[in-house]
Design a protein around this motif. Structure first.
Motif, PDB file in Angstrom:
ATOM      1  N   ALA A  40     -21.627 -17.445  67.497  1.00  0.00           N
ATOM      2  CA  ALA A  40     -21.152 -18.834  67.417  1.00  0.00           C
ATOM      3  C   ALA A  40     -19.639 -18.863  67.203  1.00  0.00           C
ATOM      4  O   ALA A  40     -18.912 -19.584  67.890  1.00  0.00           O
ATOM      5  CB  ALA A  40     -21.873 -19.577  66.300  1.00  0.00           C
ATOM      6  N   VAL A  41     -19.169 -18.050  66.267  1.00  0.00           N
ATOM      7  CA  VAL A  41     -17.731 -17.971  65.977  1.00  0.00           C
ATOM      8  C   VAL A  41     -16.962 -17.476  67.209  1.00  0.00           C
ATOM      9  O   VAL A  41     -15.984 -18.093  67.637  1.00  0.00           O
ATOM     10  CB  VAL A  41     -17.480 -17.023  64.774  1.00  0.00           C
ATOM     11  CG1 VAL A  41     -16.028 -16.621  64.679  1.00  0.00           C
ATOM     12  CG2 VAL A  41     -17.942 -17.691  63.495  1.00  0.00           C
ATOM     13  N   ASP A  42     -17.427 -16.370  67.765  1.00  0.00           N
ATOM     14  CA  ASP A  42     -16.722 -15.774  68.908  1.00  0.00           C
ATOM     15  C   ASP A  42     -16.691 -16.743  70.089  1.00  0.00           C
ATOM     16  O   ASP A  42     -15.671 -16.891  70.769  1.00  0.00           O
ATOM     17  CB  ASP A  42     -17.394 -14.460  69.319  1.00  0.00           C
ATOM     18  CG  ASP A  42     -17.250 -13.374  68.252  1.00  0.00           C
ATOM     19  OD1 ASP A  42     -16.569 -13.632  67.242  1.00  0.00           O
ATOM     20  OD2 ASP A  42     -17.825 -12.277  68.435  1.00  0.00           O
ATOM     21  N   MET A  43     -17.825 -17.409  70.324  1.00  0.00           N
ATOM     22  CA  MET A  43     -17.924 -18.278  71.506  1.00  0.00           C
ATOM     23  C   MET A  43     -17.036 -19.517  71.404  1.00  0.00           C
ATOM     24  O   MET A  43     -16.552 -19.997  72.420  1.00  0.00           O
ATOM     25  CB  MET A  43     -19.383 -18.681  71.738  1.00  0.00           C
ATOM     26  CG  MET A  43     -20.190 -17.573  72.410  1.00  0.00           C
ATOM     27  SD  MET A  43     -21.906 -18.084  72.637  1.00  0.00           S
ATOM     28  CE  MET A  43     -22.491 -16.770  73.728  1.00  0.00           C
ATOM     29  N   GLU A  65      -4.816 -12.168  65.652  1.00  0.00           N
ATOM     30  CA  GLU A  65      -5.657 -11.708  66.763  1.00  0.00           C
ATOM     31  C   GLU A  65      -5.995 -12.864  67.698  1.00  0.00           C
ATOM     32  O   GLU A  65      -5.947 -12.737  68.924  1.00  0.00           O
ATOM     33  CB  GLU A  65      -6.958 -11.109  66.221  1.00  0.00           C
ATOM     34  CG  GLU A  65      -6.786  -9.792  65.508  1.00  0.00           C
ATOM     35  CD  GLU A  65      -8.048  -9.352  64.777  1.00  0.00           C
ATOM     36  OE1 GLU A  65      -8.242  -8.140  64.663  1.00  0.00           O
ATOM     37  OE2 GLU A  65      -8.831 -10.217  64.322  1.00  0.00           O
ATOM     38  N   VAL A  66      -6.341 -13.994  67.110  1.00  0.00           N
ATOM     39  CA  VAL A  66      -6.708 -15.156  67.927  1.00  0.00           C
ATOM     40  C   VAL A  66      -5.482 -15.660  68.688  1.00  0.00           C
ATOM     41  O   VAL A  66      -5.581 -16.019  69.864  1.00  0.00           O
ATOM     42  CB  VAL A  66      -7.348 -16.277  67.066  1.00  0.00           C
ATOM     43  CG1 VAL A  66      -7.623 -17.520  67.899  1.00  0.00           C
ATOM     44  CG2 VAL A  66      -8.638 -15.776  66.431  1.00  0.00           C
ATOM     45  N   LYS A  99     -14.746  -9.864  78.865  1.00  0.00           N
ATOM     46  CA  LYS A  99     -14.301  -8.469  78.966  1.00  0.00           C
ATOM     47  C   LYS A  99     -13.090  -8.266  78.031  1.00  0.00           C
ATOM     48  O   LYS A  99     -13.015  -7.300  77.281  1.00  0.00           O
ATOM     49  CB  LYS A  99     -13.912  -8.185  80.425  1.00  0.00           C
ATOM     50  CG  LYS A  99     -13.604  -6.753  80.745  1.00  0.00           C
ATOM     51  CD  LYS A  99     -14.879  -5.989  81.107  1.00  0.00           C
ATOM     52  CE  LYS A  99     -14.633  -4.498  80.934  1.00  0.00           C
ATOM     53  NZ  LYS A  99     -15.760  -3.780  80.353  1.00  0.00           N
ATOM     54  N   GLU A 100     -12.168  -9.217  78.124  1.00  0.00           N
ATOM     55  CA  GLU A 100     -10.970  -9.152  77.283  1.00  0.00           C
ATOM     56  C   GLU A 100     -11.357  -9.193  75.799  1.00  0.00           C
ATOM     57  O   GLU A 100     -10.780  -8.503  74.960  1.00  0.00           O
ATOM     58  CB  GLU A 100     -10.048 -10.324  77.630  1.00  0.00           C
ATOM     59  CG  GLU A 100      -8.658 -10.183  77.066  1.00  0.00           C
ATOM     60  CD  GLU A 100      -7.798 -11.428  77.255  1.00  0.00           C
ATOM     61  OE1 GLU A 100      -6.873 -11.631  76.467  1.00  0.00           O
ATOM     62  OE2 GLU A 100      -8.088 -12.216  78.196  1.00  0.00           O
ATOM     63  N   TRP A 101     -12.321 -10.024  75.481  1.00  0.00           N
ATOM     64  CA  TRP A 101     -12.803 -10.145  74.102  1.00  0.00           C
ATOM     65  C   TRP A 101     -13.345  -8.791  73.618  1.00  0.00           C
ATOM     66  O   TRP A 101     -13.061  -8.346  72.502  1.00  0.00           O
ATOM     67  CB  TRP A 101     -13.895 -11.217  74.018  1.00  0.00           C
ATOM     68  CG  TRP A 101     -14.346 -11.471  72.615  1.00  0.00           C
ATOM     69  CD1 TRP A 101     -15.372 -10.847  71.955  1.00  0.00           C
ATOM     70  CD2 TRP A 101     -13.764 -12.368  71.665  1.00  0.00           C
ATOM     71  NE1 TRP A 101     -15.473 -11.318  70.674  1.00  0.00           N
ATOM     72  CE2 TRP A 101     -14.493 -12.256  70.470  1.00  0.00           C
ATOM     73  CE3 TRP A 101     -12.692 -13.263  71.721  1.00  0.00           C
ATOM     74  CZ2 TRP A 101     -14.189 -13.007  69.335  1.00  0.00           C
ATOM     75  CZ3 TRP A 101     -12.397 -14.022  70.586  1.00  0.00           C
ATOM     76  CH2 TRP A 101     -13.133 -13.882  69.416  1.00  0.00           C
ATOM     77  N   LEU A 107     -10.583  -6.419  72.864  1.00  0.00           N
ATOM     78  CA  LEU A 107      -9.851  -6.765  71.644  1.00  0.00           C
ATOM     79  C   LEU A 107     -10.689  -6.611  70.386  1.00  0.00           C
ATOM     80  O   LEU A 107     -10.217  -6.166  69.351  1.00  0.00           O
ATOM     81  CB  LEU A 107      -9.332  -8.199  71.739  1.00  0.00           C
ATOM     82  CG  LEU A 107      -7.929  -8.403  72.282  1.00  0.00           C
ATOM     83  CD1 LEU A 107      -7.684  -9.877  72.548  1.00  0.00           C
ATOM     84  CD2 LEU A 107      -6.876  -7.878  71.316  1.00  0.00           C
ATOM     85  N   PHE A 108     -11.937  -7.036  70.463  1.00  0.00           N
ATOM     86  CA  PHE A 108     -12.760  -7.125  69.248  1.00  0.00           C
ATOM     87  C   PHE A 108     -13.957  -6.167  69.224  1.00  0.00           C
ATOM     88  O   PHE A 108     -14.647  -6.077  68.220  1.00  0.00           O
ATOM     89  CB  PHE A 108     -13.264  -8.564  69.069  1.00  0.00           C
ATOM     90  CG  PHE A 108     -12.157  -9.552  68.847  1.00  0.00           C
ATOM     91  CD1 PHE A 108     -11.614  -9.734  67.586  1.00  0.00           C
ATOM     92  CD2 PHE A 108     -11.647 -10.302  69.900  1.00  0.00           C
ATOM     93  CE1 PHE A 108     -10.599 -10.643  67.375  1.00  0.00           C
ATOM     94  CE2 PHE A 108     -10.625 -11.216  69.699  1.00  0.00           C
ATOM     95  CZ  PHE A 108     -10.090 -11.390  68.431  1.00  0.00           C
ATOM     96  N   GLY A 109     -14.216  -5.532  70.382  1.00  0.00           N
ATOM     97  CA  GLY A 109     -15.315  -4.562  70.418  1.00  0.00           C
ATOM     98  C   GLY A 109     -16.698  -5.184  70.471  1.00  0.00           C
ATOM     99  O   GLY A 109     -17.690  -4.474  70.314  1.00  0.00           O
TER     100      GLY A 109
END
Lengths: 388, 331
Positions: A143-146, A186-187, A240-242, A245-247
């Motif tokens: 939820a946070v990532d999306m 990061e964001v 993909k970029e996420w 960056l965040f694994g």
């Protein structure tokens, strides 16, 4: 790389919007979304984000105000649930047609009547054709990532469409979960400031939301459809970029043990985690079970789904909404239709489960999968575990 | 108070004085598709002149977006947005919030840009009423202008809550049993006054200087303002196109549509008060929508207008502004 914290998911989702430095929030509270609305207010009133919070008098106005604000070039957040989402439904296709990159958090909840405040997907399913990109999160982390990913997708110049992020009401919104909260830096690196295509400002006047006659209306609709279809490429790029960056890996269709599977379940939202445990249990019992999770509902990832079901004999679709008088649940008809042209297509069966917050346990998934594997569905679709 | 700029005698010589009083710049351009004699299109043109360039217009669905925004053309030289029938005030709220946030953050030039929402009587008094009340209650720095032509005109002249008593519309037709609209026009002005916003006014393009002065005043207000503008609709009123301004004046001279303002709670006539109001029959007779009304019914309308007029006069004589009352409370 962010910090692992314990946090209520609704609050975490609002925090994620804050990390995106939203500039206007227009939100009307509704259970189980209320904690999002309240926490967004906290963030604005504590000055943690330089934004305006509009305490609108209803959801219809929430989305209307969001369109107005987005029209000026501001980054906008709104959130709703259930009846509120249905109340917004008039304005939803206007937002997508006007190509304003609003992000909306939806705390999925059943719709009346009978009135019920708990989770299912009957609020978002009628919004399927309003032209919004629709993400389904499975847990608090997603939820946070999306929410953060949603802005990057929505504001991409090749997309310019609103995005709504689903999180199951109570099952997710009210859970305290351990999750990684990304750092502001990061964001900021991931999400540049929003550069709008055109804005409502007298220095460069534009007309938005004009009248289209029959000679141009169909073209406008086609271009919206093309934008939505083509957004799949951008979504995959952003995910993909996420991951880099965040694994944390995101895919439109995520599979679990499907390579050698004989039967597989299809789930959306929070039930995916319980279903995963059920697959482990079935495997222990010697049944070659697999799981397919749909993370992207619109645009529907047809090719990814076809790849995921390769070699599977029976696919059991778990729907958390009813298409009354229709061919089965909405996810079921989508998937069956997607596979119709496949030369070697699996049997597709449908269970309607978890309506209005009805508990779904591991044993239920195990039971359904066994029924599906044995071809024992009496009806084209089954309301699982329903009395009478 | 009578001023040079709102005196009806001066308005008779409008051609002579207008160039000195009114900006020549047009923001609502010629070439739109409004009917002949559309007082709303005229009023919008005047409103835009009074507002000036630093304005964003939000338009509720109605005649105006149909006649002015037919893709790929636009009659708007100001930034303009149309979303849906019920939501002009909400969209205008969002525009105001967006501009404020972006200006505060230095993302747009540091100048005051006024958010102005407009709608017809249906979009204002009926379907958009909740959004209007919400926006006014929240006190957005926004002007809302209702262009009241007293029915849902572009869908085919159906009754709204702005339709006058006994007017014949397609959903309140003058039938054999029921003669037209059976209820009195909603008093939206009083409801707006009750929102305690700084500025509320009625106006008419038949008195352009008065109207533009009010728009200018409302623009300067920091907070919410509401202007209710009566606009003749020749198609819906079944009146000849060339009588639009005449009917606007008759609405005022008969007292059917008093022209006044409520500033900080204080009521005030903004036009010279007619010593003897003309009979309402003078206003009704030029309009096909009242063709069927009987002398007895005209009498009933006259009585209602007289009562409303007296009530308004009492408010004008007795009301005080909040600032005045604040002083009174202190002493």
């Amino acid at each position: 790389m962010g910090k692992r914290i314990g946090i209520e998911v609704a609050i975490a989702a609002a925090e994620a919007a804050a990390l995106c430095r939203f500039e206007v929030a227009a939100v009307y509270p509704i259970t189980p979304q209320s904690h999002v609305a309240e926490h967004l207010s906290d963030i604005v009133n504590d000055g943690r984000v330089d934004a305006s919070f509009i305490t609108v008098e209803g959801e219809h106005s929430a989305l209307s105000a969001a369109i107005g604000a987005s029209g000026t070039g501001a980054r906008v957040i709104t959130a709703t649930s259930s009846q509120g989402l249905l109340y917004m439904s008039e304005v939803m296709p206007i937002a997508s047609g006007m190509r304003v990159p609003i992000v909306m958090i939806v705390a999925n909840r059943a719709v009346s009547s009978p009135i019920n405040i708990w989770n299912d997907h009957s609020d978002i399913m009628p919004m399927r054709d309003t032209g919004w990109i629709t993400f389904f999160s499975e847990n608090g982390q997603e939820a946070v990532d999306m929410v953060i990913q949603a802005y990057k997708v929505a504001e991409h110049r090749d997309v310019m469409l609103p995005v709504d992020v689903m999180m199951d009401g109570f099952q997710l919104t009210h859970m305290v979960e351990p999750l990684f909260m990304p750092d502001q830096e990061e964001v900021d690196r991931f999400l540049p400031p929003y550069v709008p295509y055109a804005t409502l400002h007298p220095d460069n006047p534009v007309s938005m939301g004009t009248l289209a006659m029959p000679d141009i209306f169909a073209e406008a609709q086609k271009s919206k459809d093309a934008a939505l279809v083509n957004s799949l490429t951008v979504i995959k790029e952003v995910w993909k970029e996420w991951e880099e960056l965040f694994g944390r890996k995101y895919e439109p269709v995520q599979t679990y043990l499907t390579e050698d599977a004989d039967v597989a379940m299809v789930t959306m939202g929070s039930m995916g985690e319980t279903a995963e445990v059920a697959v482990d249990e079935l495997r222990r019992q010697g049944i070659k079970a697999g799981l397919i999770k749909i993370k992207l509902w619109r645009p529907f990832p047809f090719e990814d789904l076809k790849k995921a079901v390769k070699g599977i004999r029976v696919v059991a679709v778990m729907d958390r909404a009813v298409s009354f008088g229709g061919p089965g649940g909405p996810v079921f008809s989508e998937i069956r239709s997607a596979l119709y042209d496949e030369p070697a297509r699996p049997a597709v069966v449908n269970f309607i489960i978890g309506l209005g917050g009805r508990d779904i346990q591991v044993v239920d998934f195990v039971d359904m999968m066994k029924k599906a594997a044995a071809g024992k569905l009496a009806e084209p679709y089954e309301f699982y575990g329903v009395r009478g | 108070m009578t001023t040079l700029t709102n005196s009806p005698t001066i308005i008779e010589n409008f051609d002579l004085y207008a160039p000195k009083l009114v900006s020549k710049e047009e923001f609502f351009s010629a070439g739109h598709r409004a009917c002949q004699g559309c007082a709303e299109a005229l009023a919008i043109r005047l409103m835009c002149k009074a507002l000036g360039r630093d304005t964003v217009i939000t338009n509720a669905t109605g005649c105006m977006e149909v006649i002015s925004s037919l893709y790929p053309t636009t009659a708007w030289k100001l930034p303009w947005i149309h979303v849906a029938f019920p939501c002009a005030a909400a969209v205008g709220s969002g525009v105001e919030a967006g501009l404020t946030a972006l200006r505060r953050k230095g993302k747009i030039p540091d100048k005051r840009v006024k958010s102005v929402a407009i709608g017809g009587d249906g979009g204002t008094m009926d379907i958009g009423f909740q959004a209007l009340s919400g926006a006014m209650e929240r006190g957005h720095d926004m002007l809302y202008v209702c262009f009241d032509n007293e029915a849902y005109m572009n869908t085919g002249i159906q009754r709204s809550s702005g339709t006058p008593f006994l007017a014949s519309t397609t959903t309140s037709p003058a039938g054999k049993k029921i003669p037209g609209n059976q209820v009195w026009k909603k008093n939206v002005m009083e409801i707006m006054v009750a929102h305690n916003i700084p500025y509320v006014a009625t106006a008419s393009p038949a008195y352009p200087i008065d109207f533009m002065n009010k728009v200018k005043k409302a623009r300067e207000v920091k907070g919410s303002a509401y202007i209710h503008c009566l606009v003749t609709c020749p198609t819906g009123w079944r009146s000849p196109s060339e009588t639009s301004i005449q009917l606007g004046r008759l609405a005022y001279e008969t007292g059917v549509f008093p022209i006044y303002e409520v500033e900080d709670g204080k009521y005030r006539f903004t036009m010279p008060v007619p010593e003897k109001r003309r009979p309402v029959a003078d206003y009704l007779k030029g309009q096909g929508r009242f063709r069927h009304v009987t002398p007895d019914q005209i009498k009933a309308i006259q009585e209602r207008v007289d009562i409303e007029w007296e009530m308004l006069k009492i408010k004008i004589a007795s009301s005080k502004s909040r600032a005045e009352i604040r002083e009174q409370v202190k002493s």
